[in-house]
Design a protein around this motif. Structure first.
Motif, mmCIF file in Angstrom:
data_model
loop_
_atom_site.group_PDB
_atom_site.id
_atom_site.type_symbol
_atom_site.label_atom_id
_atom_site.label_comp_id
_atom_site.label_asym_id
_atom_site.label_seq_id
_atom_site.Cartn_x
_atom_site.Cartn_y
_atom_site.Cartn_z
ATOM 1 N N VAL A 205 0.831 -1.217 0.000
ATOM 2 C CA VAL A 205 0.000 0.000 0.000
ATOM 3 C C VAL A 205 0.860 1.260 0.000
ATOM 4 O O VAL A 205 0.620 2.189 -0.776
ATOM 5 N N THR A 206 1.869 1.297 0.854
ATOM 6 C CA THR A 206 2.728 2.485 0.917
ATOM 7 C C THR A 206 3.591 2.623 -0.334
ATOM 8 O O THR A 206 3.965 3.728 -0.727
ATOM 9 N N GLY A 207 3.904 1.495 -0.969
ATOM 10 C CA GLY A 207 4.651 1.556 -2.221
ATOM 11 C C GLY A 207 3.850 2.244 -3.312
ATOM 12 O O GLY A 207 4.383 3.078 -4.063
ATOM 13 N N VAL A 208 2.579 1.904 -3.407
ATOM 14 C CA VAL A 208 1.702 2.559 -4.388
ATOM 15 C C VAL A 208 1.569 4.045 -4.070
ATOM 16 O O VAL A 208 1.610 4.896 -4.970
ATOM 17 N N ASP A 209 1.426 4.367 -2.782
ATOM 18 C CA ASP A 209 1.324 5.775 -2.376
ATOM 19 C C ASP A 209 2.580 6.556 -2.752
ATOM 20 O O ASP A 209 2.507 7.685 -3.235
#
Length: 227
Positions: A205-209
């Motif tokens: 999730v944080t990678g996409v963000d």
């Protein structure tokens, strides 16, 4: 007839006094205030040295982890201790940098790289020992390497600071790895799986963000420069 010169003198005196009062009432121009330039923060400061010490601890941790093929409980405990100490420097160097104004672009880049080196070494080591599925290590490694490449991709436009989600992701990864490193009984396996599963979820999730923020930063930088 003699009063006329006296009156004239008094008039001249009054006029001179009036001019003096006017001159004194006018503000005296002062030179513009000189604003001192901020003192540059040296790259070699305490916060950055702590960050580099984390990199130094990585090979020591790997050696301790593989002694006895990971089955020696004493060396396993030493490896866990080295990992915990190295992880703690991440919080200490950040606190020192913020408290004493030692934040540098070098630190913004080196700090996450040191984190990735430490966590990556732990994940690969656990997978080599057969204690962690390789797909978990690969997913996390792809995300971390991708984010590092994104940092260099947008570095000419700015540096993206770590978000709260990114910090939560790092803390969860560290906690999950510590639980895997500790020589715990098989009954602790559900706890290991749950923590690592949460770490993988936050990693994705944080990678996409981060990807979204990097694209926006690059677009804004290109608009500002007219490129």
């Amino acid at each position: 007839m003699s009063a006329a010169p006296s009156d004239a003198g008094e008039g001249m005196t009054r006029a001179a006094g009036s001019d003096a009062r006017k001159a004194s009432a006018e503000p005296v121009p002062t030179p513009e205030a000189v604003v001192p330039e901020p003192t540059p923060v040296p790259t070699w400061n305490v916060a950055n040295i702590l960050t580099l010490s984390r990199l130094v601890l990585v090979p020591l941790f790997v050696v301790a982890l593989f002694i006895g093929d990971g089955a020696d409980t004493t060396w396993r405990a030493i490896a866990t201790g080295l990992f915990v100490v190295a992880s703690a420097t991440d919080h200490v160097d950040g606190w020192v940098a913020r408290k004493y104004g030692l934040i540098t672009d070098f630190g913004k880049i080196a700090d996450p790289i040191a984190d990735k080196a430490l966590i990556g070494a732990a994940l690969v080591g656990l997978s080599v020992l057969g204690e962690l599925p390789w797909w978990v290590t690969i997913v996390i490694a792809v995300r971390e390497i991708g984010v590092t490449l994104l940092r260099f991709w947008v570095i000419r436009h700015g540096v993206i600071p770590a978000s709260r989600g990114g910090k939560a992701k790092t803390m969860t990864q560290i906690l999950a790895i510590v639980v895997y490193l500790l020589p715990l009984p098989a009954g602790a396996d559900p706890v290991r799986w749950a923590l690592m599963g949460l770490a993988v979820l936050l990693t994705v999730v944080t990678g996409v963000d981060y990807l979204v923020r990097a694209v926006r930063l690059r677009a804004a930088g290109r608009r500002a420069t007219g490129a």
